[in-house]
Every structure is written in C-alpha cells, then in structure tokens.
Design a protein around this motif. Structure first.
Motif, PDB file in Angstrom:
ATOM      1  N   GLY A  17      19.673 -24.723  -1.256  1.00  0.00           N
ATOM      2  CA  GLY A  17      20.112 -24.367   0.078  1.00  0.00           C
ATOM      3  C   GLY A  17      19.260 -25.038   1.134  1.00  0.00           C
ATOM      4  N   THR A  18      19.761 -25.027   2.362  1.00  0.00           N
ATOM      5  CA  THR A  18      19.005 -25.543   3.502  1.00  0.00           C
ATOM      6  C   THR A  18      19.037 -24.504   4.616  1.00  0.00           C
ATOM      7  OG1 THR A  18      20.937 -26.643   4.459  1.00  0.00           O
ATOM      8  CG2 THR A  18      19.539 -27.971   3.028  1.00  0.00           C
ATOM      9  N   GLY A  19      18.005 -24.528   5.417  1.00  0.00           N
ATOM     10  CA  GLY A  19      17.926 -23.624   6.549  1.00  0.00           C
ATOM     11  C   GLY A  19      17.096 -24.267   7.642  1.00  0.00           C
ATOM     12  N   ASN A  20      17.182 -23.719   8.841  1.00  0.00           N
ATOM     13  CA  ASN A  20      16.447 -24.330   9.944  1.00  0.00           C
ATOM     14  C   ASN A  20      15.956 -23.288  10.931  1.00  0.00           C
ATOM     15  OD1 ASN A  20      18.460 -23.904  12.172  1.00  0.00           O
ATOM     16  ND2 ASN A  20      19.718 -25.064  10.740  1.00  0.00           N
ATOM     17  N   ASP A  21      14.995 -23.709  11.727  1.00  0.00           N
ATOM     18  CA  ASP A  21      14.593 -22.980  12.920  1.00  0.00           C
ATOM     19  C   ASP A  21      14.570 -24.033  14.018  1.00  0.00           C
ATOM     20  OD1 ASP A  21      13.735 -20.851  14.560  1.00  0.00           O
ATOM     21  OD2 ASP A  21      11.691 -21.607  14.430  1.00  0.00           O
ATOM     22  N   LEU A  22      15.483 -23.899  14.950  1.00  0.00           N
ATOM     23  CA  LEU A  22      15.684 -24.964  15.931  1.00  0.00           C
ATOM     24  C   LEU A  22      14.685 -24.964  17.081  1.00  0.00           C
ATOM     25  CD1 LEU A  22      19.569 -25.051  16.084  1.00  0.00           C
ATOM     26  CD2 LEU A  22      18.013 -26.521  14.784  1.00  0.00           C
ATOM     27  N   TYR A  23      14.135 -23.808  17.436  1.00  0.00           N
ATOM     28  CA  TYR A  23      13.302 -23.788  18.638  1.00  0.00           C
ATOM     29  C   TYR A  23      11.948 -23.115  18.483  1.00  0.00           C
ATOM     30  CZ  TYR A  23      17.694 -25.257  20.615  1.00  0.00           C
ATOM     31  OH  TYR A  23      18.844 -25.953  20.861  1.00  0.00           O
ATOM     32  N   LEU A  25       9.596 -23.396  15.788  1.00  0.00           N
ATOM     33  CA  LEU A  25       8.631 -23.974  14.845  1.00  0.00           C
ATOM     34  C   LEU A  25       8.204 -22.951  13.796  1.00  0.00           C
ATOM     35  CD1 LEU A  25       6.184 -26.314  16.803  1.00  0.00           C
ATOM     36  CD2 LEU A  25       7.551 -26.881  14.803  1.00  0.00           C
ATOM     37  N   ASP A  26       9.151 -22.116  13.361  1.00  0.00           N
ATOM     38  CA  ASP A  26       8.863 -21.054  12.408  1.00  0.00           C
ATOM     39  C   ASP A  26       9.302 -21.505  11.009  1.00  0.00           C
ATOM     40  OD1 ASP A  26       8.832 -18.734  10.817  1.00  0.00           O
ATOM     41  OD2 ASP A  26       9.210 -17.460  12.565  1.00  0.00           O
ATOM     42  N   TYR A  27       8.329 -21.935  10.220  1.00  0.00           N
ATOM     43  CA  TYR A  27       8.611 -22.460   8.886  1.00  0.00           C
ATOM     44  C   TYR A  27       9.105 -21.355   7.945  1.00  0.00           C
ATOM     45  CZ  TYR A  27       6.628 -26.831  10.389  1.00  0.00           C
ATOM     46  OH  TYR A  27       6.403 -28.005  11.063  1.00  0.00           O
ATOM     47  N   THR A  28       8.613 -20.141   8.111  1.00  0.00           N
ATOM     48  CA  THR A  28       9.063 -19.034   7.271  1.00  0.00           C
ATOM     49  C   THR A  28      10.513 -18.682   7.578  1.00  0.00           C
ATOM     50  OG1 THR A  28       6.803 -18.191   7.121  1.00  0.00           O
ATOM     51  CG2 THR A  28       8.579 -16.653   6.565  1.00  0.00           C
ATOM     52  N   LYS A  29      10.899 -18.689   8.847  1.00  0.00           N
ATOM     53  CA  LYS A  29      12.286 -18.403   9.217  1.00  0.00           C
ATOM     54  C   LYS A  29      13.225 -19.469   8.640  1.00  0.00           C
ATOM     55  CE  LYS A  29      13.374 -16.957  13.374  1.00  0.00           C
ATOM     56  NZ  LYS A  29      13.664 -16.960  14.838  1.00  0.00           N
ATOM     57  N   ALA A  30      12.842 -20.728   8.748  1.00  0.00           N
ATOM     58  CA  ALA A  30      13.662 -21.806   8.192  1.00  0.00           C
ATOM     59  C   ALA A  30      13.770 -21.658   6.670  1.00  0.00           C
ATOM     60  CB  ALA A  30      13.076 -23.165   8.564  1.00  0.00           C
ATOM     61  N   LEU A  94      12.252 -31.420   6.667  1.00  0.00           N
ATOM     62  CA  LEU A  94      12.190 -32.349   7.802  1.00  0.00           C
ATOM     63  C   LEU A  94      11.717 -31.636   9.056  1.00  0.00           C
ATOM     64  CD1 LEU A  94      15.680 -34.099   7.550  1.00  0.00           C
ATOM     65  CD2 LEU A  94      13.477 -35.190   7.146  1.00  0.00           C
ATOM     66  N   ASN A  95      10.998 -32.350   9.876  1.00  0.00           N
ATOM     67  CA  ASN A  95      10.759 -31.958  11.261  1.00  0.00           C
ATOM     68  C   ASN A  95      11.477 -32.989  12.110  1.00  0.00           C
ATOM     69  OD1 ASN A  95       9.144 -29.829  10.568  1.00  0.00           O
ATOM     70  ND2 ASN A  95       7.250 -30.700  11.353  1.00  0.00           N
ATOM     71  N   VAL A  96      12.395 -32.538  12.940  1.00  0.00           N
ATOM     72  CA  VAL A  96      13.152 -33.444  13.791  1.00  0.00           C
ATOM     73  C   VAL A  96      12.680 -33.237  15.226  1.00  0.00           C
ATOM     74  CG1 VAL A  96      15.442 -34.133  14.582  1.00  0.00           C
ATOM     75  CG2 VAL A  96      15.119 -33.352  12.215  1.00  0.00           C
ATOM     76  N   GLU A  97      12.090 -34.265  15.780  1.00  0.00           N
ATOM     77  CA  GLU A  97      11.553 -34.186  17.138  1.00  0.00           C
ATOM     78  C   GLU A  97      12.665 -34.421  18.162  1.00  0.00           C
ATOM     79  OE1 GLU A  97       8.359 -33.400  17.582  1.00  0.00           O
ATOM     80  OE2 GLU A  97       7.976 -33.467  15.422  1.00  0.00           O
ATOM     81  N   ASP A  98      12.625 -33.655  19.245  1.00  0.00           N
ATOM     82  CA  ASP A  98      13.543 -33.824  20.358  1.00  0.00           C
ATOM     83  C   ASP A  98      12.689 -33.987  21.608  1.00  0.00           C
ATOM     84  OD1 ASP A  98      15.381 -33.714  22.415  1.00  0.00           O
ATOM     85  OD2 ASP A  98      16.444 -31.961  21.624  1.00  0.00           O
ATOM     86  N   PRO A  99      12.323 -35.239  21.936  1.00  0.00           N
ATOM     87  CA  PRO A  99      11.419 -35.461  23.070  1.00  0.00           C
ATOM     88  C   PRO A  99      12.021 -35.036  24.411  1.00  0.00           C
ATOM     89  CG  PRO A  99      12.113 -37.555  22.087  1.00  0.00           C
ATOM     90  CD  PRO A  99      12.688 -36.464  21.250  1.00  0.00           C
ATOM     91  N   THR A 104      10.542 -29.254  18.465  1.00  0.00           N
ATOM     92  CA  THR A 104      10.646 -29.736  17.090  1.00  0.00           C
ATOM     93  C   THR A 104      11.565 -28.791  16.329  1.00  0.00           C
ATOM     94  OG1 THR A 104       8.407 -30.628  17.163  1.00  0.00           O
ATOM     95  CG2 THR A 104       9.356 -30.256  14.981  1.00  0.00           C
ATOM     96  N   HIS A 105      12.554 -29.363  15.654  1.00  0.00           N
ATOM     97  CA  HIS A 105      13.476 -28.589  14.830  1.00  0.00           C
ATOM     98  C   HIS A 105      12.977 -28.659  13.388  1.00  0.00           C
ATOM     99  CE1 HIS A 105      16.002 -28.615  18.344  1.00  0.00           C
ATOM    100  NE2 HIS A 105      16.087 -29.934  18.308  1.00  0.00           N
ATOM    101  N   VAL A 106      12.800 -27.497  12.769  1.00  0.00           N
ATOM    102  CA  VAL A 106      12.291 -27.410  11.405  1.00  0.00           C
ATOM    103  C   VAL A 106      13.465 -27.227  10.450  1.00  0.00           C
ATOM    104  CG1 VAL A 106      10.910 -26.022   9.810  1.00  0.00           C
ATOM    105  CG2 VAL A 106      10.106 -26.410  12.157  1.00  0.00           C
ATOM    106  N   ILE A 107      13.545 -28.088   9.450  1.00  0.00           N
ATOM    107  CA  ILE A 107      14.577 -27.984   8.417  1.00  0.00           C
ATOM    108  C   ILE A 107      13.879 -27.782   7.076  1.00  0.00           C
ATOM    109  CG2 ILE A 107      16.523 -29.098   7.289  1.00  0.00           C
ATOM    110  CD1 ILE A 107      16.866 -30.751   9.893  1.00  0.00           C
ATOM    111  N   ALA A 108      14.247 -26.702   6.396  1.00  0.00           N
ATOM    112  CA  ALA A 108      13.674 -26.369   5.092  1.00  0.00           C
ATOM    113  C   ALA A 108      14.731 -26.532   4.012  1.00  0.00           C
ATOM    114  CB  ALA A 108      13.161 -24.928   5.096  1.00  0.00           C
ATOM    115  N   THR A 109      14.276 -26.861   2.823  1.00  0.00           N
ATOM    116  CA  THR A 109      15.157 -26.883   1.658  1.00  0.00           C
ATOM    117  C   THR A 109      14.626 -25.856   0.652  1.00  0.00           C
ATOM    118  OG1 THR A 109      13.880 -28.669   0.647  1.00  0.00           O
ATOM    119  CG2 THR A 109      15.813 -29.297   1.923  1.00  0.00           C
ATOM    120  N   ALA A 110      15.530 -25.305  -0.125  1.00  0.00           N
ATOM    121  CA  ALA A 110      15.144 -24.310  -1.128  1.00  0.00           C
ATOM    122  C   ALA A 110      15.831 -24.610  -2.449  1.00  0.00           C
ATOM    123  CB  ALA A 110      15.519 -22.903  -0.663  1.00  0.00           C
TER     124      ALA A 110
END
Length: 129
Positions: A17-23, A25-30, A94-99, A104-110
C-alpha cells in the motif's frame, strides 16, 4: 538468520500500500495510511473458514519513508487489527518538495506480510473411495 519458530512459518499474505501526508511532514501518519491502504486490499476469510485463531498469525509490516527514524512504529503496531504485529521502518518512499508552497509532501510505502505456523503435517489427502 530466522529463529526456530519463524523457520516453521509460511507466508500466507503479502499486500502493498501507499499513503501520504501532504502538509504536516508526519511520517507516522503517511505510514498509517499506507498500512490502511494495504489492509483494504484484503479480506482474510482463512481464519474463520479453517477455524484458526488469528493470534496464530505473525504480521510483519515494513514501511519505506525518507526519514525512518521519524516513524512511531509502536503507534502503528497498535493500529493493526489482527495477529502478533511487528513494524519496521526503512529507507524508502518519497519526499516531494513544493517550493511554491514551501512544503514537503511525504509518501510512504508499506508491505504487510502475514505468516502462519506451517501446519502441513496436519493436512493429508483423503483416500479415493
């Protein structure tokens, strides 16, 4: 090297699975969202169908994020609904930067793996009539 009890186990489930936290920077939430995504791909009828107790199942979750040390693995263990769970965070995701938005958008894989004791010795083909 696997311990003796793990050598007598068989992996019966592997879900991703994949998950994210868009705003935030919460790695546990993602990571939690990635686990939930993986779990929503499964319906484990094996336990009820075969009369197994779900406590026989060992659940190994591997989370990939850019900053594994920022994942609260114990909080994730508490969220898992079945089995004896272990969660490990590793480098990945992934960390996706939005300057433009300075975020920074955090994307986690599980990867969620479930193991059951090898009960093959308890099963045998019935003889033909």
């Amino acid at each position: 090297m696997a311990n003796a009890s793990q050598q007598r186990e068989k992996r019966v489930i592997l879900e991703m699975g994949t998950g994210n936290d868009l705003y935030g920077l919460d790695y546990t939430k993602a990571a939690s969202r990635a686990i939930q995504d993986a779990l929503h791909h499964s319906s484990i009828v094996l336990f009820k169908s075969l009369g197994y107790d779900h406590t026989l199942m060992r659940v190994q979750v591997t989370i990939g994020v850019q900053e594994p040390d920022k994942v609260d693995t114990q909080a994730l263990v508490a969220e898992l609904p079945r089995g004896r769970a272990e969660v490990t965070a590793v480098q990945g995701g992934l960390n996706v930067e939005d300057p433009e938005q300075d975020t920074t958008h955090v994307i986690a894989t599980a990867a969620v793996e479930a193991f059951l004791p090898d009960l093959a010795q308890d099963w045998r083909l019935s003889e033909s009539p």
